[in-house]
Design a protein around this motif. Structure first.
Motif, short mmCIF file in Angstrom:
data_model
loop_
_atom_site.label_atom_id
_atom_site.label_comp_id
_atom_site.label_asym_id
_atom_site.label_seq_id
_atom_site.Cartn_x
_atom_site.Cartn_y
_atom_site.Cartn_z
N ILE A 43 43.12 54.44 32.23
CA ILE A 43 44.35 54.49 33.04
C ILE A 43 44.08 53.93 34.44
O ILE A 43 44.85 53.11 34.97
N ILE A 44 42.97 54.35 35.07
CA ILE A 44 42.63 53.89 36.42
C ILE A 44 42.38 52.39 36.43
O ILE A 44 42.83 51.67 37.34
N GLY A 45 41.65 51.91 35.41
CA GLY A 45 41.41 50.47 35.31
C GLY A 45 42.70 49.69 35.14
O GLY A 45 42.89 48.61 35.73
N GLY A 46 43.61 50.24 34.32
CA GLY A 46 44.90 49.58 34.12
C GLY A 46 45.71 49.52 35.40
O GLY A 46 46.34 48.50 35.71
N LEU A 47 45.70 50.61 36.17
CA LEU A 47 46.41 50.62 37.46
C LEU A 47 45.82 49.61 38.44
O LEU A 47 46.56 48.96 39.19
N PHE A 48 44.50 49.46 38.42
CA PHE A 48 43.84 48.48 39.30
C PHE A 48 44.29 47.06 38.95
O PHE A 48 44.63 46.26 39.84
#
Length: 317
Positions: A43-48
């Motif tokens: 999720i964090i990677g996708g948001l980045f």
């Protein structure tokens, strides 16, 4: 005594235990966060990635443009007021004003401003303003010379000034800069001043040429007398003075010819550098800020939601 010692030992033990628990809590929080990130890495990677893509799509390329100008005929204050007016019209999105100037695309212009090049030497040695040096000396008696040099009133009267323009995207000179310079050079009062200056300049050049010819003729006559052996002591001493006077007149003529080229405009454009890409520092770059904001918003919302669930469960129980 023994009771007091035991109480002190208990207090010290409790303090030590409290410090240990405090640091253990910090370590546990750090590792909780690490394991949480590991768990939510997708999720964090996708948001980045989304943040970086948004920065590319929403963040326009900003360019700077710099025009070096010389205000003639005492038009310094006029120049600053006109640039301030144009900047105000940009913020007001005054379409009628820019159409009158012949500017079609003004929406991409972020702003325009002017500042003086800090050239105190040119200011002090300006022949048109002979009292500048005395003015600086007088002002420096009551304050710091560096502060005076940067003072707005003083700097407005410097010789060179820089007009800075910021745009979203690249700019062609004829689209904005040329119409602005034409607008600055349209003023009835300074147009009359320009004609007077140019007339005085032309008359002075003619007079200098006449004086130089007269000096040349005198030098020839005195040199002829010298060759015939009839030259007097006073005549002999006057030859170097005439040569020195001629040198001063020639130097003055060169200065006047330079001004003749400068005085053809009220606001003389000296040079222009356009389309300088504005690269922000890394910590201000939207390609970094956008992803961080998205990730921080996610972490904050997750924390608030978790807290809400815990408090809701506590109240229901």
């Amino acid at each position: 005594m023994s009771t007091n010692s035991q109480d002190q030992e208990i207090d010290l033990g409790q303090i030590g235990k409290g410090i240990k628990n405090f640091f253990n809590g910090i370590v546990n929080s750090i590792f909780d966060f690490i394991f949480f990130v590991k768990k939510k890495i997708v999720i964090i990677g996708g948001l980045f990635v989304i943040g970086v893509l948004a920065a590319f799509l929403l963040d326009p390329k900003v360019y700077n443009h710099e025009i070096s100008v010389i205000p003639n005929f005492g038009s310094n204050e006029y120049l600053y007021k006109k640039i301030e007016q144009i900047d105000t019209k940009l913020r007001e999105e005054d379409e009628t004003f820019f159409k009158e100037l012949g500017i079609k695309k003004y929406e991409d212009v972020v702003g325009i401003e002017i500042e003086a090049y800090p050239a105190i030497y040119n200011f002090v040695n300006n022949k048109e303003q002979a009292n500048n040096f005395e003015l600086i000396k007088l002002m420096a008696e009551d304050g710091n010379i560096d502060k005076i040099m940067k003072d707005e009133i003083t700097s407005k009267n410097y010789y060179h000034h820089k007009i800075s323009i910021k745009t979203k995207g690249m700019l062609k000179k004829e689209e904005f800069i040329t119409p602005v310079l034409n607008y600055l050079n349209t003023n009835p009062y300074f147009e009359i001043q320009q004609k007077v200056y140019q007339k005085n300049l032309a008359d002075k050049i003619v007079l200098n040429d006449s004086l130089i010819k007269q000096i040349d003729n005198l030098i020839v006559i005195l040199s002829s007398n010298n060759a015939s052996g009839t030259i007097s002591i006073s005549e002999k001493n006057s030859i170097p003075e005439l040569v020195e006077k001629k040198d001063r007149l020639v130097s003055e003529k060169q200065y006047l010819l330079t001004n003749e080229n400068i005085f053809d405009k009220i606001i003389k454009e000296e040079s222009s550098i356009i389309n300088i890409r504005d690269f922000k520092p890394l910590f201000l770059n939207n390609k970094i800020i956008f992803p961080l904001v998205l990730i921080l918003l996610y972490l904050l919302s997750y924390f608030l939601f978790s807290t809400y669930k815990k408090q809701s469960a506590r109240i229901n129980s």
